[in-house]
Design an enzyme around this catalytic site. Structure first.
Site, PDB file in Angstrom:
ATOM      1  N   LYS A  76       7.944  14.112 -67.087  1.00  0.00           N
ATOM      2  CA  LYS A  76       9.378  13.943 -67.277  1.00  0.00           C
ATOM      3  C   LYS A  76      10.073  13.843 -65.925  1.00  0.00           C
ATOM      4  O   LYS A  76       9.678  14.518 -64.963  1.00  0.00           O
ATOM      5  CB  LYS A  76       9.961  15.129 -68.066  1.00  0.00           C
ATOM      6  CG  LYS A  76       9.211  15.473 -69.331  1.00  0.00           C
ATOM      7  CD  LYS A  76       9.788  16.700 -70.006  1.00  0.00           C
ATOM      8  CE  LYS A  76       8.838  17.272 -71.030  1.00  0.00           C
ATOM      9  NZ  LYS A  76       7.643  17.908 -70.452  1.00  0.00           N
ATOM     10  N   HIS A 109      14.240  13.935 -68.594  1.00  0.00           N
ATOM     11  CA  HIS A 109      14.124  15.340 -68.990  1.00  0.00           C
ATOM     12  C   HIS A 109      15.414  15.886 -69.611  1.00  0.00           C
ATOM     13  O   HIS A 109      15.373  16.585 -70.614  1.00  0.00           O
ATOM     14  CB  HIS A 109      13.731  16.171 -67.766  1.00  0.00           C
ATOM     15  CG  HIS A 109      13.038  17.449 -68.112  1.00  0.00           C
ATOM     16  ND1 HIS A 109      12.193  18.095 -67.254  1.00  0.00           N
ATOM     17  CD2 HIS A 109      13.058  18.212 -69.242  1.00  0.00           C
ATOM     18  CE1 HIS A 109      11.712  19.187 -67.827  1.00  0.00           C
ATOM     19  NE2 HIS A 109      12.230  19.287 -69.027  1.00  0.00           N
ATOM     20  N   LEU A 191       7.288  27.697 -81.005  1.00  0.00           N
ATOM     21  CA  LEU A 191       7.070  29.049 -81.526  1.00  0.00           C
ATOM     22  C   LEU A 191       8.253  29.964 -81.241  1.00  0.00           C
ATOM     23  O   LEU A 191       8.164  31.184 -81.359  1.00  0.00           O
ATOM     24  CB  LEU A 191       5.785  29.640 -80.940  1.00  0.00           C
ATOM     25  CG  LEU A 191       4.523  28.823 -81.187  1.00  0.00           C
ATOM     26  CD1 LEU A 191       3.324  29.461 -80.515  1.00  0.00           C
ATOM     27  CD2 LEU A 191       4.264  28.650 -82.685  1.00  0.00           C
ATOM     28  N   ILE A 230       3.874  20.712 -79.134  1.00  0.00           N
ATOM     29  CA  ILE A 230       3.170  20.939 -77.863  1.00  0.00           C
ATOM     30  C   ILE A 230       3.226  22.422 -77.481  1.00  0.00           C
ATOM     31  O   ILE A 230       3.916  22.799 -76.535  1.00  0.00           O
ATOM     32  CB  ILE A 230       3.747  20.060 -76.735  1.00  0.00           C
ATOM     33  CG1 ILE A 230       5.290  20.112 -76.725  1.00  0.00           C
ATOM     34  CG2 ILE A 230       3.256  18.633 -76.847  1.00  0.00           C
ATOM     35  CD1 ILE A 230       5.910  19.473 -75.497  1.00  0.00           C
ATOM     36  N   LYS A 232       2.208  25.937 -75.736  1.00  0.00           N
ATOM     37  CA  LYS A 232       1.616  26.214 -74.432  1.00  0.00           C
ATOM     38  C   LYS A 232       1.126  27.653 -74.382  1.00  0.00           C
ATOM     39  O   LYS A 232       1.655  28.546 -75.053  1.00  0.00           O
ATOM     40  CB  LYS A 232       2.610  25.937 -73.298  1.00  0.00           C
ATOM     41  CG  LYS A 232       3.789  26.891 -73.225  1.00  0.00           C
ATOM     42  CD  LYS A 232       3.604  27.923 -72.141  1.00  0.00           C
ATOM     43  CE  LYS A 232       4.839  28.785 -71.968  1.00  0.00           C
ATOM     44  NZ  LYS A 232       4.644  29.859 -70.982  1.00  0.00           N
ATOM     45  N   ARG A 238      -5.708  31.960 -77.219  1.00  0.00           N
ATOM     46  CA  ARG A 238      -4.544  31.359 -77.888  1.00  0.00           C
ATOM     47  C   ARG A 238      -4.588  29.839 -77.804  1.00  0.00           C
ATOM     48  O   ARG A 238      -4.173  29.147 -78.744  1.00  0.00           O
ATOM     49  CB  ARG A 238      -3.255  31.892 -77.261  1.00  0.00           C
ATOM     50  CG  ARG A 238      -3.013  33.365 -77.548  1.00  0.00           C
ATOM     51  CD  ARG A 238      -1.758  33.861 -76.872  1.00  0.00           C
ATOM     52  NE  ARG A 238      -1.636  35.315 -76.946  1.00  0.00           N
ATOM     53  CZ  ARG A 238      -0.762  36.022 -76.256  1.00  0.00           C
ATOM     54  NH1 ARG A 238       0.080  35.407 -75.420  1.00  0.00           N
ATOM     55  NH2 ARG A 238      -0.714  37.336 -76.375  1.00  0.00           N
TER      56      ARG A 238
END
Length: 279
Positions: A76, A109, A191, A230, A232, A238
């Site tokens: 980005k 971005h 999340l 996406i 992370k 995890r």
């Protein structure tokens, strides 16, 4: 390894529906994290100039042993590099840092609307795509009015808009606009980014019902709505768990229950209309 479905974009290219994000992962740690992700089966890696870790991501790609054409690499543009000529130069810096000949996806971005350079920046993106430096072009954090402007100014519709989406901030009205214009949505902070949604009792109950973790249940919720996601992490367990979401399916009751978690104040990140920071 997981068989990750692909989403076909409005330019005819495809992107894996689940990828690996590296926001807030230091350059010194990102190479190992990306290597772990690629070994686990991820083929889409999402970074940004502003993350300061493009070089580490590039190192992981070079050492992965996976052919370049099998990977989907996104970066980005920094907000301070917006503008036509500066965008062209900035993209070359990214390719140099990452050791790549092209990007699969490049995003603006943030729109930083007070500086009014995002339209000229988008024109540079269109040129870079024509030149073959970028396979697909898109934006991040763009509101519908900003999308309308760049489409009107160039006749080119972004393939993707990467925006904050999670169970407590579902953006249904914004998503409807994207559906009408065939713009794929890529969920960042899927999340909840510290919102506490992973500890929500509804999510916990659904996860337990399927023998999965709350994070896995939420990722499945994204996937079943056709969203690109996406997640992370820097923790190997995890990273592997986040891709292990293709062996179960949420039912209608699950989806309806999560749908009720949407909140008007659920946003955790900055407001695209007022974030005008150049960095």
């Amino acid at each position: 390894m997981a068989d990750i479905p692909a989403i076909t974009l409005n330019d005819g290219k495809t992107i894996p529906q689940l990828g690996f994000g590296v926001w807030q992962v230091p350059n010194g740690a990102v190479t190992e994290a990306v290597q772990t992700a690629i070994k686990a089966g991820y083929r889409s890696i999402d970074t940004a100039q502003g993350y300061g870790n493009e070089a580490g991501v590039g190192k992981a790609i070079a050492e992965s042993g996976v052919p370049r054409e099998e990977l989907f690499i996104t970066s980005k543009l920094r907000t301070r590099d917006q503008g036509y000529d500066s965008t062209l130069k900035s993209l070359m810096g990214t390719l140099d840092r990452m050791g790549l000949d092209y990007l699969d996806l490049f995003l603006i971005h943030w729109p930083v609307p007070a500086h009014d350079r995002y339209s000229d920046t988008w024109k540079a993106f269109v040129q870079l795509q024509r030149d073959g430096r970028i396979r697909s072009i898109g934006v991040s954090n763009f509101l519908p009015e900003y999308l309308d402007r760049i489409i009107g100014d160039t006749g080119v519709t972004p393939a993707i808009n990467q925006i904050e989406v999670h169970p407590e901030f579902q953006q249904l009205d914004v998503r409807a606009f994207h559906d009408q214009h065939d713009i794929a949505i890529e969920s960042y902070s899927p999340l909840g980014s510290g919102s506490g949604i992973l500890d929500n009792a509804v999510i916990g109950g659904i996860a337990k019902k399927h023998g999965k973790s709350p994070a896995q249940a939420i990722l499945r919720w994204h996937l079943q709505q056709g969203l690109i996601v996406i997640p992370k992490s820097v923790h190997a367990e995890r990273i592997k768990a986040n891709i292990d979401v293709f062996d179960f399916e949420l039912d209608e009751d699950d989806m309806a229950a999560i749908g009720k978690l949407d909140r008007p104040d659920g946003k955790t990140g900055d407001d695209p209309a007022t974030n005008n920071s150049l960095w």
